[in-house]
Design a protein around this motif. Structure first.
Motif: not given
Length: 62
Positions: A13-18, A20-34
């Protein structure tokens, strides 16, 4: 729900609220697509995100 599950739920909950989880998802997506492109640091990501918000404003009623 035991203490470990409760702590995990609070952490999630705190990671979603702040955001932080969004950045982690972005990094995963970035590594997968590029896979060969460098992943921006958290600070670089925040700058890119702010620039995108400024250039693509979204009106909200509430």
């Amino acid at each position: 729900m035991n203490a470990r599950q409760w702590a995990g739920a609070v952490r999630w909950y705190l990671r979603e609220l702040t955001g932080e989880a969004e950045y982690d998802r972005y990094c995963e997506r970035r590594r997968r697509h590029h896979p060969l492109a460098p992943v921006p640091t958290r600070r670089e990501y925040e700058v890119l995100r702010t620039l995108h918000r400024e250039t693509h404003p979204q009106g909200r009623c509430c």
